[in-house]
Design an enzyme around this catalytic site. Structure first.
Site, PDB file in Angstrom:
ATOM      1  N   CYS A  85     -20.870  -8.299 -72.447  1.00 23.43           N
ATOM      2  CA  CYS A  85     -19.682  -8.534 -73.252  1.00 23.43           C
ATOM      3  C   CYS A  85     -19.953  -9.741 -74.141  1.00 23.43           C
ATOM      4  O   CYS A  85     -20.485 -10.748 -73.672  1.00 23.43           O
ATOM      5  CB  CYS A  85     -18.491  -8.802 -72.337  1.00 23.43           C
ATOM      6  N   HIS A 126     -13.899  -0.326 -71.817  1.00 19.35           N
ATOM      7  CA  HIS A 126     -14.184  -1.771 -71.832  1.00 19.35           C
ATOM      8  C   HIS A 126     -13.194  -2.501 -72.743  1.00 19.35           C
ATOM      9  O   HIS A 126     -12.626  -3.528 -72.373  1.00 19.35           O
ATOM     10  CB  HIS A 126     -15.636  -1.989 -72.298  1.00 19.35           C
ATOM     11  N   GLU A 127     -12.950  -1.939 -73.927  1.00 18.23           N
ATOM     12  CA  GLU A 127     -12.086  -2.623 -74.905  1.00 18.23           C
ATOM     13  C   GLU A 127     -10.607  -2.555 -74.489  1.00 18.23           C
ATOM     14  O   GLU A 127      -9.866  -3.510 -74.686  1.00 18.23           O
ATOM     15  CB  GLU A 127     -12.287  -2.045 -76.310  1.00 18.23           C
TER      16      GLU A 127
END
Ligand SMILES: [Zn+2]
Length: 136
Positions: A85, A126-127
Site C-alpha cells: 500500500c 483494497h480501496e
C-alpha cells in the site's frame, strides 16, 4: 493536481463520509496523483490524499476507473494473498474474495452495478477498505 500521499494511520483509520457532487474536484486530484504514482500503485482512495470522502480510482488495465460511494453487495470465494500500500511500508498478508459485485455512482453520479473478478476485484476491495478506514 498531484497531492502528497497521507501516511498518518490515525487519519487513515477513520471511516470516510459519503461523497456528494461538491466533491467532484477530488476525482481529478485522485486521477492525477494515481498517474504520478503508477509505478508503485494501481489504485487510490480519497483519504490517501487527505479527503475523507468515499471516492476511489484504480487502473483497470486499459483505463482508469472512478467509483463514488462504492459498496460491495456480493462477494464469494476467499483466498489468502499479500498486498502493498502506498500509505504503508512493506507487504502484508490479507484475505480477499475472487468475485465481487459493486454498487457505485459513476463520475456523473449515475448509479451503476458491476461484477468484477481477479486482480481488478482485489484492487477494488483494497480501496473500498480504505474508505471504511481499514488498512491491510
Ligand atoms: Zn492502500
Amino acid at each position: 493536481m498531484i497531492k502528497p500521499i497521507i501516511k498518518d494511520v490515525l487519519f487513515l483509520n477513520q471511516k470516510s463520509e459519503p461523497a456528494t457532487e461538491n466533491d467532484k474536484y477530488v476525482v481529478e486530484d485522485l486521477l492525477d496523483t494515481l498517474k504520478a504514482n503508477k509505478e508503485r500503485c494501481v489504485g487510490m482512495a480519497a483519504n490517501m490524499i487527505g479527503v475523507n470522502k468515499r471516492i476511489i480510482v484504480f487502473n483497470a488495465g486499459f483505463m482508469d476507473m472512478i467509483m463514488i460511494n462504492p459498496i460491495i453487495i456480493k462477494k464469494s470465494g476467499t483466498y489468502e494473498t499479500e498486498e502493498g500500500c502506498l500509505s504503508l511500508s512493506g507487504i502484508r498478508k490479507t484475505t480477499r474474495y475472487h468475485n465481487i459485485e459493486v454498487e457505485f455512482l459513476d463520475v456523473n453520479f449515475k448509479k451503476q452495478r458491476q461484477k468484477y473478478f481477479g486482480e481488478v476485484a482485489q484492487i477494488i476491495q483494497h480501496e473500498i477498505d480504505h474508505c471504511d478506514g481499514i488498512l491491510i
